[in-house]
Structure formats: structure tokens, C-alpha cells
Motif scaffolding. Structure first.
Motif, PDB file in Angstrom:
ATOM      1  N   THR A 120       0.815  -1.216   0.000  1.00  0.00           N
ATOM      2  CA  THR A 120       0.000   0.000   0.000  1.00  0.00           C
ATOM      3  C   THR A 120       0.845   1.260   0.000  1.00  0.00           C
ATOM      4  OG1 THR A 120      -1.774  -1.160   1.165  1.00  0.00           O
ATOM      5  CG2 THR A 120      -1.819   1.242   1.233  1.00  0.00           C
ATOM      6  N   GLN A 121       1.940   1.270   0.777  1.00  0.00           N
ATOM      7  CA  GLN A 121       2.774   2.467   0.834  1.00  0.00           C
ATOM      8  C   GLN A 121       3.448   2.738  -0.499  1.00  0.00           C
ATOM      9  OE1 GLN A 121       2.921   4.660   3.576  1.00  0.00           O
ATOM     10  NE2 GLN A 121       3.695   5.884   1.871  1.00  0.00           N
ATOM     11  N   THR A 122       3.939   1.683  -1.146  1.00  0.00           N
ATOM     12  CA  THR A 122       4.565   1.869  -2.462  1.00  0.00           C
ATOM     13  C   THR A 122       3.536   2.373  -3.463  1.00  0.00           C
ATOM     14  OG1 THR A 122       6.146   0.088  -2.003  1.00  0.00           O
ATOM     15  CG2 THR A 122       5.854   0.720  -4.304  1.00  0.00           C
ATOM     16  N   MET A 123       2.317   1.868  -3.370  1.00  0.00           N
ATOM     17  CA  MET A 123       1.243   2.321  -4.249  1.00  0.00           C
ATOM     18  C   MET A 123       1.022   3.823  -4.096  1.00  0.00           C
ATOM     19  SD  MET A 123      -2.774   1.111  -4.235  1.00  0.00           S
ATOM     20  CE  MET A 123      -3.042   1.681  -2.533  1.00  0.00           C
ATOM     21  N   LYS A 124       0.982   4.305  -2.861  1.00  0.00           N
ATOM     22  CA  LYS A 124       0.778   5.735  -2.630  1.00  0.00           C
ATOM     23  C   LYS A 124       1.993   6.547  -3.071  1.00  0.00           C
ATOM     24  CE  LYS A 124      -2.681   5.663   1.048  1.00  0.00           C
ATOM     25  NZ  LYS A 124      -3.052   6.174   2.380  1.00  0.00           N
ATOM     26  N   GLU A 171      -6.882   5.712  -0.871  1.00  0.00           N
ATOM     27  CA  GLU A 171      -6.494   4.428  -1.449  1.00  0.00           C
ATOM     28  C   GLU A 171      -7.158   4.212  -2.804  1.00  0.00           C
ATOM     29  OE1 GLU A 171      -6.397   0.921   0.845  1.00  0.00           O
ATOM     30  OE2 GLU A 171      -5.388   1.834   2.557  1.00  0.00           O
ATOM     31  N   ASP A 172      -8.369   4.715  -2.968  1.00  0.00           N
ATOM     32  CA  ASP A 172      -9.045   4.583  -4.262  1.00  0.00           C
ATOM     33  C   ASP A 172      -8.301   5.357  -5.351  1.00  0.00           C
ATOM     34  OD1 ASP A 172     -10.987   2.916  -3.293  1.00  0.00           O
ATOM     35  OD2 ASP A 172     -12.514   4.500  -3.056  1.00  0.00           O
ATOM     36  N   GLU A 173      -7.858   6.582  -5.034  1.00  0.00           N
ATOM     37  CA  GLU A 173      -7.099   7.366  -6.006  1.00  0.00           C
ATOM     38  C   GLU A 173      -5.811   6.649  -6.405  1.00  0.00           C
ATOM     39  OE1 GLU A 173      -8.054  12.035  -4.959  1.00  0.00           O
ATOM     40  OE2 GLU A 173      -6.711  10.907  -3.637  1.00  0.00           O
ATOM     41  N   ALA A 174      -5.110   6.140  -5.380  1.00  0.00           N
ATOM     42  CA  ALA A 174      -3.844   5.459  -5.642  1.00  0.00           C
ATOM     43  C   ALA A 174      -4.079   4.183  -6.430  1.00  0.00           C
ATOM     44  CB  ALA A 174      -3.134   5.171  -4.326  1.00  0.00           C
ATOM     45  N   SER A 175      -5.107   3.423  -6.056  1.00  0.00           N
ATOM     46  CA  SER A 175      -5.398   2.161  -6.724  1.00  0.00           C
ATOM     47  C   SER A 175      -5.757   2.381  -8.189  1.00  0.00           C
ATOM     48  CB  SER A 175      -6.542   1.448  -6.007  1.00  0.00           C
ATOM     49  OG  SER A 175      -6.891   0.256  -6.669  1.00  0.00           O
ATOM     50  N   ASP A 176      -6.583   3.391  -8.466  1.00  0.00           N
ATOM     51  CA  ASP A 176      -6.964   3.676  -9.849  1.00  0.00           C
ATOM     52  C   ASP A 176      -5.756   4.073 -10.687  1.00  0.00           C
ATOM     53  OD1 ASP A 176      -9.579   3.124  -9.242  1.00  0.00           O
ATOM     54  OD2 ASP A 176     -10.207   5.240  -9.080  1.00  0.00           O
ATOM     55  N   THR A 177      -4.864   4.863 -10.074  1.00  0.00           N
ATOM     56  CA  THR A 177      -3.668   5.306 -10.793  1.00  0.00           C
ATOM     57  C   THR A 177      -2.755   4.138 -11.118  1.00  0.00           C
ATOM     58  OG1 THR A 177      -3.765   7.460  -9.677  1.00  0.00           O
ATOM     59  CG2 THR A 177      -1.674   6.847 -10.720  1.00  0.00           C
ATOM     60  N   VAL A 178      -2.545   3.265 -10.141  1.00  0.00           N
ATOM     61  CA  VAL A 178      -1.672   2.104 -10.358  1.00  0.00           C
ATOM     62  C   VAL A 178      -2.286   1.144 -11.372  1.00  0.00           C
ATOM     63  CG1 VAL A 178      -0.688   0.058  -9.241  1.00  0.00           C
ATOM     64  CG2 VAL A 178      -0.518   2.285  -8.134  1.00  0.00           C
ATOM     65  N   GLU A 179      -3.609   1.032 -11.372  1.00  0.00           N
ATOM     66  CA  GLU A 179      -4.262   0.168 -12.366  1.00  0.00           C
ATOM     67  C   GLU A 179      -3.955   0.643 -13.781  1.00  0.00           C
ATOM     68  OE1 GLU A 179      -8.688   0.016 -13.716  1.00  0.00           O
ATOM     69  OE2 GLU A 179      -8.512  -1.381 -12.024  1.00  0.00           O
ATOM     70  N   GLU A 180      -4.076   1.949 -13.997  1.00  0.00           N
ATOM     71  CA  GLU A 180      -3.784   2.491 -15.328  1.00  0.00           C
ATOM     72  C   GLU A 180      -2.319   2.304 -15.681  1.00  0.00           C
ATOM     73  OE1 GLU A 180      -4.111   4.156 -19.019  1.00  0.00           O
ATOM     74  OE2 GLU A 180      -5.665   3.411 -17.657  1.00  0.00           O
ATOM     75  N   PRO A 185       2.273  11.720   0.020  1.00  0.00           N
ATOM     76  CA  PRO A 185       1.514  10.537  -0.397  1.00  0.00           C
ATOM     77  C   PRO A 185       0.297  10.253   0.480  1.00  0.00           C
ATOM     78  CG  PRO A 185       3.865  10.073  -0.405  1.00  0.00           C
ATOM     79  CD  PRO A 185       3.692  11.408   0.259  1.00  0.00           C
ATOM     80  N   GLU A 186       0.371  10.679   1.758  1.00  0.00           N
ATOM     81  CA  GLU A 186      -0.724  10.386   2.678  1.00  0.00           C
ATOM     82  C   GLU A 186      -1.971  11.224   2.381  1.00  0.00           C
ATOM     83  OE1 GLU A 186      -0.511   7.770   4.515  1.00  0.00           O
ATOM     84  OE2 GLU A 186       1.524   7.547   3.727  1.00  0.00           O
ATOM     85  N   GLU A 187      -1.812  12.240   1.540  1.00  0.00           N
ATOM     86  CA  GLU A 187      -2.979  13.024   1.138  1.00  0.00           C
ATOM     87  C   GLU A 187      -3.879  12.252   0.170  1.00  0.00           C
ATOM     88  OE1 GLU A 187      -1.685  16.654  -0.549  1.00  0.00           O
ATOM     89  OE2 GLU A 187      -0.793  17.450   1.300  1.00  0.00           O
ATOM     90  N   LEU A 188      -3.338  11.213  -0.406  1.00  0.00           N
ATOM     91  CA  LEU A 188      -4.075  10.432  -1.402  1.00  0.00           C
ATOM     92  C   LEU A 188      -4.976   9.407  -0.732  1.00  0.00           C
ATOM     93  CD1 LEU A 188      -1.035   9.763  -3.747  1.00  0.00           C
ATOM     94  CD2 LEU A 188      -2.977  11.236  -4.316  1.00  0.00           C
TER      95      LEU A 188
END
Length: 287
Positions: free
Chosen positions: A191-195, A212-221, A207-210
Motif C-alpha cells: 500500500t505504501q509503495t502504491m501511494k 487508497e481509491d485514487e492510488a489504486s486507480d492510478t496504479v491500475e492504469e 503521499p498520505e494526502e491520497l
């Protein structure tokens, strides 16, 4: 492992020397060199090489006619055309006479070895073929993609993963591979690497401002782009493979176990300053 013999057919002394250099310290060795079509047929019958590299322009016949003559004595001969020309008409005519693959000069060592590994897989072995010709294409895609997207360098490692499952805590993006070979790619990280990844990509200071949904969507793309790069690397070499990717699916949480039955699987680890990014590449090629 016994080396695979390669017959090099090219009237250029420089091109033959380059081929020798490409194959030095590999699982392939040049067993003979031919400057003409007639010489190629004679040397093929004498050495029975596993693979032939064929130039298009020869003094006494073109590479297509030379291929016909070789196939007359061995219908199973594996021949890769390496020529300055590589237009659609040449490829079509080459397929008709039994050319197995096409490369354009100047050919890179990676592209050449990838092609030879596939053509010689019955001698090289399935796992080695999948590693050298397919898995390494995704290693290059991951390393280059991470740098182009977020500007970070990475140390990458590739290893065979014989487990029948993958344990993930964080996020995993699963992307199917269709065509040849079929399989699946999973890009995953904690999770931390994702953020951290998302913060660098989006220019966010903390990164903590993000969410998890924002980070997850970004990593998916990003994962979709990375895996797509790997498939493109393969398709650039093997024009008849036509590998494609399916839409990504994302799983996040802790203690996730993803099964990978009947797949030959490789694990890619990219160590970066923002954390480790992993890619699991599984192929269902063969029995």
C-alpha cells in the motif's frame, strides 16, 4: 545443455561476423556459413542445423528460392529471414515458402536471441524459451516504463516462481494475455509503495494526502501501460503472435492469495527508491 546449431546464410562477410558476435556466449553456435544458395543447401545437408538465418539477396538466388531448396530436403527446417527489407509483400511470400520469422537489419542481439529461442524451443526447452523470449520482454517493459512514467531507476531481477499461488498485501492488478502464448500478468505492490508511486506520478507532495481509491486507480492504469509495453515488445519481434491484453482487474487488501495453476510463472522484482514493484508473468504455453 547442448548448444543449438545455426547455419548463417549471407553473402556479406561483415554480416556474418556480426552474427558470430551476436551468438557468442549464448546457447546458439554458428556451425557453418554460406555465401550462396547452393552452398547453403550443401551445408544444411551436411550439418543439419537447428536454425538457419537467411539473407534475402544472394549471388545465385534470393533467400526465398534458397528456402525452397532447403525445405525440399527438410520440410521441418526452421528459417528466419534477416534482411534489409521487411515489407508486407516479402513477409507474405516468405510465409508461402516456409520462412518461420522475419527480422530487419540491423538486428539487435535481444531481438535475434528472442527469435532463435522460440524457433529452437524443442532443443532449448520450454522454460528457457518462455524466460528468454517472453518474460524478459516484460522485464524490459517494467524497467523502462517505471523510468518513463515516474523517472525512477530500478534494479530488476527475474526468477522462475514454482509456487501455485501468489500472496499479496496491498494492491494487485490482474491482466489477461491472449494470443500466443496465453497467460496472465499481475502487477502488485504494498500500500505504501502504491501511494508513493501515485504521488510521484501526479506530483503530490505528501503521499498520505491520497486516498487508497485514487492510488489504486492510478496504479491500475500504470499497470495496464506496463503490461501493454511488454506485449508490444513481443509483437515487435514475432509478427504472427498477435498477443493482446484484456481489461485489468484490481484487488486490494491484506492476505490476498491468487492461484496460478498450470502456468509457467516468472517473478519480476523492480527495486526502486519508492519501494518494490513486482510483476508476476504466467504462461499457459504447452502442456
Amino acid at each position: 545443455m547442448e548448444k543449438v546449431k545455426v547455419l548463417v546464410v549471407d553473402d556479406s562477410k561483415i554480416s556474418r561476423a556480426i552474427m558470430q558476435k551476436h551468438l557468442a556466449k549464448t546457447n546458439f553456435e554458428v556451425c557453418a556459413e554460406a555465401k550462396t544458395a547452393a552452398e547453403a543447401v550443401t551445408l544444411y545437408a551436411e550439418h543439419h542445423p537447428g536454425i538457419v538465418t537467411m539473407d534475402m539477396n544472394l549471388p545465385d538466388a534470393d533467400g526465398l528460392e534458397c528456402t525452397r531448396r532447403i525445405h525440399a530436403i527438410d520440410p521441418d527446417a526452421k528459417i528466419v529471414m534477416i534482411s534489409a527489407m521487411k515489407d508486407a509483400s516479402l513477409v507474405a511470400r516468405g510465409r508461402e515458402v516456409g520462412i518461420s520469422a522475419f527480422l530487419q537489419k540491423p538486428v539487435s542481439t535481444n531481438d535475434l536471441l528472442d527469435t532463435l529461442m522460440v524457433l529452437g524451443q524443442d532443443k532449448v526447452g520450454k522454460v528457457n524459451t518462455l524466460r528468454e523470449s517472453y518474460a524478459k520482454a516484460f522485464v524490459r517493459a517494467l524497467q523502462q516504463g517505471l523510468f518513463s512514467m515516474i523517472g525512477v531507476h530500478s534494479q530488476t531481477e527475474l526468477e522462475l516462481d514454482e509456487r501455485r499461488f501468489l500472496d499479496v498485501s496491498g494492491v494487485a492488478i490482474i491482466i489477461g494475455l491472449t494470443g500466443y502464448p496465453t497467460g496472465r500478468a499481475i502487477v502488485y505492490m504494498d500500500t505504501q509503495t502504491m501511494k508513493n508511486f501515485t504521488a510521484v506520478l501526479l506530483g503530490v507532495d505528501d503521499p498520505e494526502e491520497l486516498t487508497e481509491d485514487e492510488a489504486s486507480d492510478t496504479v491500475e492504469e500504470a499497470a495496464n501501460i506496463l503490461v501493454g509495453r511488454g506485449v508490444s515488445n513481443i509483437n515487435d519481434v514475432f509478427k504472427d503472435k498477435e498477443m493482446r491484453i484484456t481489461p485489468p482487474g484490481t484487488i486490494s487488501g491484506t492476505g490476498i492469495r491468487i492461484a496460478s495453476p498450470r502456468l509457467t510463472t516468472f517473478k519480476v522484482t523492480a527495486q526502486t527508491r519508492i519501494g518494490n514493484v513486482y510483476m508476476s508473468i504466467g504462461f499457459a504455453e504447452g502442456d
